[in-house]
Design a protein around this motif. Structure first.
Motif, PDB file in Angstrom:
ATOM      1  N   ASN A  73       0.844  -1.195   0.000  1.00 57.93           N
ATOM      2  CA  ASN A  73       0.000   0.000   0.000  1.00 57.93           C
ATOM      3  C   ASN A  73       0.874   1.236   0.000  1.00 57.93           C
ATOM      4  OD1 ASN A  73      -2.772  -0.965   0.247  1.00 57.93           O
ATOM      5  ND2 ASN A  73      -2.097  -1.782   2.209  1.00 57.93           N
ATOM      6  N   LYS A  74       0.361   2.307  -0.582  1.00 52.89           N
ATOM      7  CA  LYS A  74       1.061   3.594  -0.572  1.00 52.89           C
ATOM      8  C   LYS A  74       2.543   3.421  -0.887  1.00 52.89           C
ATOM      9  CE  LYS A  74      -2.179   5.899   2.388  1.00 52.89           C
ATOM     10  NZ  LYS A  74      -2.559   7.248   2.435  1.00 52.89           N
ATOM     11  N   THR A  75       2.792   2.843  -2.053  1.00 53.48           N
ATOM     12  CA  THR A  75       4.161   2.550  -2.473  1.00 53.48           C
ATOM     13  C   THR A  75       4.357   2.957  -3.929  1.00 53.48           C
ATOM     14  OG1 THR A  75       4.231   0.666  -0.956  1.00 53.48           O
ATOM     15  CG2 THR A  75       5.876   0.695  -2.707  1.00 53.48           C
ATOM     16  N   VAL A  76       5.518   3.530  -4.202  1.00 54.52           N
ATOM     17  CA  VAL A  76       5.934   3.775  -5.577  1.00 54.52           C
ATOM     18  C   VAL A  76       6.774   2.560  -5.977  1.00 54.52           C
ATOM     19  CG1 VAL A  76       7.279   5.226  -7.149  1.00 54.52           C
ATOM     20  CG2 VAL A  76       5.950   6.289  -5.297  1.00 54.52           C
ATOM     21  N   ILE A  77       6.381   1.918  -7.071  1.00 53.09           N
ATOM     22  CA  ILE A  77       7.081   0.725  -7.544  1.00 53.09           C
ATOM     23  C   ILE A  77       7.745   1.038  -8.879  1.00 53.09           C
ATOM     24  CG2 ILE A  77       6.856  -1.707  -8.234  1.00 53.09           C
ATOM     25  CD1 ILE A  77       4.145  -1.653  -6.561  1.00 53.09           C
ATOM     26  N   ALA A  78       9.081   0.994  -8.896  1.00 55.76           N
ATOM     27  CA  ALA A  78       9.821   1.168 -10.147  1.00 55.76           C
ATOM     28  C   ALA A  78      10.057  -0.226 -10.711  1.00 55.76           C
ATOM     29  CB  ALA A  78      11.154   1.868  -9.881  1.00 55.76           C
ATOM     30  N   THR A  79       9.570  -0.464 -11.922  1.00 51.11           N
ATOM     31  CA  THR A  79       9.706  -1.787 -12.531  1.00 51.11           C
ATOM     32  C   THR A  79      10.895  -1.818 -13.480  1.00 51.11           C
ATOM     33  OG1 THR A  79       8.301  -1.224 -14.421  1.00 51.11           O
ATOM     34  CG2 THR A  79       7.206  -2.122 -12.462  1.00 51.11           C
ATOM     35  N   GLY A  80      11.289  -3.022 -13.855  1.00 43.96           N
ATOM     36  CA  GLY A  80      12.295  -3.175 -14.896  1.00 43.96           C
ATOM     37  C   GLY A  80      11.646  -2.868 -16.229  1.00 43.96           C
ATOM     38  N   GLY A  81      12.451  -2.481 -17.206  1.00 37.84           N
ATOM     39  CA  GLY A  81      11.923  -2.121 -18.522  1.00 37.84           C
ATOM     40  C   GLY A  81      11.138  -3.230 -19.193  1.00 37.84           C
ATOM     41  N   SER A  82      11.464  -4.480 -18.847  1.00 36.71           N
ATOM     42  CA  SER A  82      10.805  -5.628 -19.482  1.00 36.71           C
ATOM     43  C   SER A  82       9.573  -6.113 -18.730  1.00 36.71           C
ATOM     44  CB  SER A  82      11.805  -6.787 -19.641  1.00 36.71           C
ATOM     45  OG  SER A  82      12.372  -7.129 -18.391  1.00 36.71           O
ATOM     46  N   ALA A  83       9.195  -5.428 -17.660  1.00 39.63           N
ATOM     47  CA  ALA A  83       8.033  -5.847 -16.859  1.00 39.63           C
ATOM     48  C   ALA A  83       6.766  -5.989 -17.703  1.00 39.63           C
ATOM     49  CB  ALA A  83       7.788  -4.857 -15.722  1.00 39.63           C
ATOM     50  N   VAL A  84       6.662  -5.183 -18.756  1.00 43.25           N
ATOM     51  CA  VAL A  84       5.460  -5.195 -19.599  1.00 43.25           C
ATOM     52  C   VAL A  84       5.283  -6.487 -20.398  1.00 43.25           C
ATOM     53  CG1 VAL A  84       5.131  -2.703 -19.792  1.00 43.25           C
ATOM     54  CG2 VAL A  84       6.682  -3.877 -21.379  1.00 43.25           C
ATOM     55  N   TYR A  85       6.294  -7.355 -20.410  1.00 44.19           N
ATOM     56  CA  TYR A  85       6.150  -8.660 -21.072  1.00 44.19           C
ATOM     57  C   TYR A  85       5.387  -9.652 -20.186  1.00 44.19           C
ATOM     58  CZ  TYR A  85       9.719  -7.067 -24.397  1.00 44.19           C
ATOM     59  OH  TYR A  85      10.421  -6.369 -25.344  1.00 44.19           O
ATOM     60  N   GLY A  86       5.237  -9.343 -18.905  1.00 47.25           N
ATOM     61  CA  GLY A  86       4.549 -10.232 -17.967  1.00 47.25           C
ATOM     62  C   GLY A  86       3.087  -9.851 -17.832  1.00 47.25           C
ATOM     63  N   MET A  87       2.211 -10.568 -18.510  1.00 46.06           N
ATOM     64  CA  MET A  87       0.798 -10.215 -18.521  1.00 46.06           C
ATOM     65  C   MET A  87       0.165 -10.281 -17.127  1.00 46.06           C
ATOM     66  SD  MET A  87      -2.338 -11.673 -20.854  1.00 46.06           S
ATOM     67  CE  MET A  87      -1.399 -11.603 -22.357  1.00 46.06           C
ATOM     68  N   GLU A  88       0.466 -11.347 -16.375  1.00 43.79           N
ATOM     69  CA  GLU A  88      -0.112 -11.473 -15.022  1.00 43.79           C
ATOM     70  C   GLU A  88       0.333 -10.313 -14.141  1.00 43.79           C
ATOM     71  OE1 GLU A  88       0.347 -15.683 -16.600  1.00 43.79           O
ATOM     72  OE2 GLU A  88       1.559 -13.877 -16.590  1.00 43.79           O
ATOM     73  N   ALA A  89       1.606  -9.975 -14.216  1.00 41.68           N
ATOM     74  CA  ALA A  89       2.132  -8.882 -13.402  1.00 41.68           C
ATOM     75  C   ALA A  89       1.468  -7.560 -13.760  1.00 41.68           C
ATOM     76  CB  ALA A  89       3.646  -8.774 -13.570  1.00 41.68           C
ATOM     77  N   MET A  90       1.299  -7.307 -15.052  1.00 45.53           N
ATOM     78  CA  MET A  90       0.710  -6.037 -15.465  1.00 45.53           C
ATOM     79  C   MET A  90      -0.770  -5.963 -15.072  1.00 45.53           C
ATOM     80  SD  MET A  90       3.292  -4.394 -16.415  1.00 45.53           S
ATOM     81  CE  MET A  90       2.418  -2.893 -16.838  1.00 45.53           C
ATOM     82  N   GLN A  91      -1.480  -7.079 -15.146  1.00 37.53           N
ATOM     83  CA  GLN A  91      -2.875  -7.096 -14.685  1.00 37.53           C
ATOM     84  C   GLN A  91      -2.930  -6.858 -13.176  1.00 37.53           C
ATOM     85  OE1 GLN A  91      -4.071 -10.918 -16.253  1.00 37.53           O
ATOM     86  NE2 GLN A  91      -4.743 -10.037 -18.196  1.00 37.53           N
ATOM     87  N   HIS A  92      -1.979  -7.468 -12.456  1.00 37.56           N
ATOM     88  CA  HIS A  92      -1.883  -7.275 -11.002  1.00 37.56           C
ATOM     89  C   HIS A  92      -1.621  -5.794 -10.683  1.00 37.56           C
ATOM     90  CE1 HIS A  92      -0.783  -7.879  -6.825  1.00 37.56           C
ATOM     91  NE2 HIS A  92       0.418  -7.376  -7.063  1.00 37.56           N
ATOM     92  N   PHE A  93      -0.673  -5.198 -11.405  1.00 34.76           N
ATOM     93  CA  PHE A  93      -0.361  -3.781 -11.169  1.00 34.76           C
ATOM     94  C   PHE A  93      -1.580  -2.897 -11.422  1.00 34.76           C
ATOM     95  CE2 PHE A  93       4.428  -4.500 -12.119  1.00 34.76           C
ATOM     96  CZ  PHE A  93       4.691  -4.698 -10.770  1.00 34.76           C
TER      97      PHE A  93
END
Length: 168
Positions: A73-93
């Motif tokens: 909660n109340k967190t800034v999350i900096a992702t790796g440039g390739s994070a967008v290849y992970g569909m589950e992760a992006m839906q979670h975000f």
């Protein structure tokens, strides 16, 4: 259970996700997570070592799992440039916060990036950096709730633009 009050930064390597993320977290009074560091902690290896040892597809799967498991909660999350290849992760975000795409034009990005391999950049054999940029651009735009154009090297100006778009 995590709320939707997180801010997830996506964008190319050297777009300023980690740098801007730390400053943004301080300004908002949020926590800060760098998902690349999280992956390194989980795997007990540097990103470049994981990619070298496991291969790109395995790395993307590891990154996807780690990112999809972030509950905060109340967190800034900096992702790796390739994070967008992970569909589950992006839906979670999408479920736990607002996704902010830090857009940097290609020429500016090339000037910022020195050693692409050492940074653990996910780039396939024979793929040029420009091809990688074009491939990811579509994904960043697809997932972004907010896009911030970095038209200068002034972090304070980029931060002000981002805060205005967040309504802060």
């Amino acid at each position: 259970m995590a709320g939707r009050d997180n801010i997830i930064l996506i964008g190319m390597p050297a777009s300023g996700k980690s740098t801007l993320g730390v400053i943004l977290a301080k300004v908002l009074g949020y926590r800060f997570i760098d998902s690349d560091i999280l992956i390194q902690e989980c795997q007990k290896q540097k990103l470049s070592e994981i990619i070298e040892a496991e291969g790109i597809d395995a790395f993307i799967e590891i990154e996807n799992k780690v990112n999809a498991s972030i509950n905060t909660n109340k967190t800034v999350i900096a992702t790796g440039g390739s994070a967008v290849y992970g569909m589950e992760a992006m839906q979670h975000f999408k479920q736990i916060g607002r996704i902010v795409y830090l857009h940097v034009d290609y020429e500016r990005l090339v000037k910022r990036l020195s050693d692409i391999k050492q940074r653990g950049v996910v780039i396939r054999e024979g793929q040029t950096f420009e091809q990688l940029y074009e491939e990811r651009l579509k994904l960043y735009r697809q997932y972004a709730d907010i896009t911030v154009d970095e038209e200068c090297e002034n972090v304070e100006k980029v931060l002000a633009d981002l805060l205005a778009k967040l309504g802060e």
